[in-house]
Write an enzyme that holds these catalytic residues in place. Sequence first.
Site, PDB file in Angstrom:
ATOM      1  N   ILE A 169     -23.372  33.127   1.050  1.00  0.00           N
ATOM      2  CA  ILE A 169     -24.543  32.433   1.594  1.00  0.00           C
ATOM      3  C   ILE A 169     -24.952  31.290   0.679  1.00  0.00           C
ATOM      4  O   ILE A 169     -25.208  30.169   1.133  1.00  0.00           O
ATOM      5  CB  ILE A 169     -25.711  33.422   1.789  1.00  0.00           C
ATOM      6  N   HIS A 226       3.479  22.109  17.134  1.00  0.00           N
ATOM      7  CA  HIS A 226       3.515  21.046  16.117  1.00  0.00           C
ATOM      8  C   HIS A 226       2.836  19.807  16.672  1.00  0.00           C
ATOM      9  O   HIS A 226       3.049  19.450  17.827  1.00  0.00           O
ATOM     10  CB  HIS A 226       4.959  20.719  15.753  1.00  0.00           C
ATOM     11  N   GLY A 231     -30.738  38.854  19.767  1.00  0.00           N
ATOM     12  CA  GLY A 231     -29.691  38.244  18.963  1.00  0.00           C
ATOM     13  C   GLY A 231     -29.835  38.533  17.492  1.00  0.00           C
ATOM     14  O   GLY A 231     -28.909  38.332  16.712  1.00  0.00           O
ATOM     15  N   LYS A 241     -38.042  43.943  18.027  1.00  0.00           N
ATOM     16  CA  LYS A 241     -39.397  43.584  17.594  1.00  0.00           C
ATOM     17  C   LYS A 241     -39.621  42.081  17.503  1.00  0.00           C
ATOM     18  O   LYS A 241     -40.756  41.617  17.463  1.00  0.00           O
ATOM     19  CB  LYS A 241     -39.707  44.223  16.244  1.00  0.00           C
ATOM     20  N   ASP A 300     -25.218  46.097   9.924  1.00  0.00           N
ATOM     21  CA  ASP A 300     -25.528  46.021   8.503  1.00  0.00           C
ATOM     22  C   ASP A 300     -26.110  47.313   7.946  1.00  0.00           C
ATOM     23  O   ASP A 300     -25.887  47.650   6.774  1.00  0.00           O
ATOM     24  CB  ASP A 300     -26.494  44.862   8.230  1.00  0.00           C
TER      25      ASP A 300
END
Length: 474
Positions: free
Chosen positions: A190, A450, A44, A40, A318
């Site tokens: 956050i 190293h 991304g 919409k 999510d």
Amino acid sequence: MVVGDVTTGTDVLIIGAGPGGYVAAIRAGQLDLDVTLVEKEAYGGTCLNHGCIPSKALISATDVAHDASTAEEMGIHADPAVDLAGMVSWKDDVVDQLTSGVEKLCKANGVNLVEGRAEFAGENTVRVAHAGEGQGSETIEFEHAIVATGSRPMAIPNFEFDGERIISSREALALDAVPESLVVVGAGYIGMELSTVFAKLGTDVTVVEMLDSALPAYEDDVARVVKSRAEELGIDFHFGEGASEWVESGDGITIKTEDEDGEISEFGAEKALVAVGREPVTDTLNLDAIGLATDEGGFLETDDRARTDVENVFAVGDVAGEPMLAHKGMKEGEVAVEVIAGEPSALDYQSVPAAVFTDPEIGTVGMTEEEAEEAGFSTVVGEMPMRASGRALTLGESDGFVRVVADDDAGFILGAQIVAPEASELIAELGLAVEMGATLEDVAATIHTHPTLGEAVMEAVENARDRAIHTLNR
């Protein structure tokens, strides 16, 4: 003219083009499935446009200015002039490059891209309302659907986002001028990341947190390193206080907080950034149309194949619950499509890493010592302090440590916690170790370059074996 409604069909319909959605779409194309991806707003999703990428861009940019202005010990004396509008413009260019890349990759893999807002209309259909006046809508029939609608910043009572005085992370990442003062409500990842950004830009930052510590999701000694550095930057913390209301005050605002005893405190600032967490976007989908319900938090429950209670509907990212991490959503997107294609694919969350891009960074994977012992393991722990790392000292970044948790009997690496420069990169090696069932001896036997920060991983492992060279063994 209003464009009439049309009906099309697809094997796999994906709602949302964030990390979980676009990865699922590309993988579906690779598996020769007919796939339609509906978005919409912007390809991304939040991650590329308003979250992960823009925040890390600004973190990197502010680090450049801050490091240059605080390098007197290295013999460097500078006073950089920061143009926030220019910095944001550069950030936007990075975002545009990545989002356009996502769109091109989708098209190159045969993904049918549809712009608009989708909601379920029946057992095997969605309706997509196209953006723009007169653009109409269309109906898409699907065999399988993947919900990947992501999350949004969570508001709190009396602090509705207005984009000016009360802002979310999205507005904070798009400011064109550095605020003189800022109250940040919430000391999670956050809040801590953005507090650090603005403190380095010269903003007077106050952090208000209801709980008793910063970064409450992490172990105390990990969070303590980050909080200490934040205080050195001038960030003022107030724990055990919840933001209750705000009022206009002169050219700024006054934020009122209340502790558990009812004591009121007031903090003046130009703006308030509310960063108390994120909530899933599932209320726009008309889930009732397919007989699907969310849990109390608004999340869609899924199994180890990303499938919801409705057999042909999957959920990734999510909306599928914690941890709310882009890379976790990407893997879920791949698995969902592979299951749809009939491949033997499943999710395993034991080695999902997490990173916080504070100063210094935090990287974790697998179990903590406490979690491992609760799971019945007899543990052995090894640590390497960054102050003993030659590379960390040459960077002028010697705060923090690498900690490795292993099974004392078999030596299998169970988890790791890193608070150090580039912890987000260092954790990958230990994530691989957890995933492949590597032992302490496996990592110790791997010769590390190293001088590098990665040597601290090897030394922590050797410390668990009482064989560390560059730090005292426990």
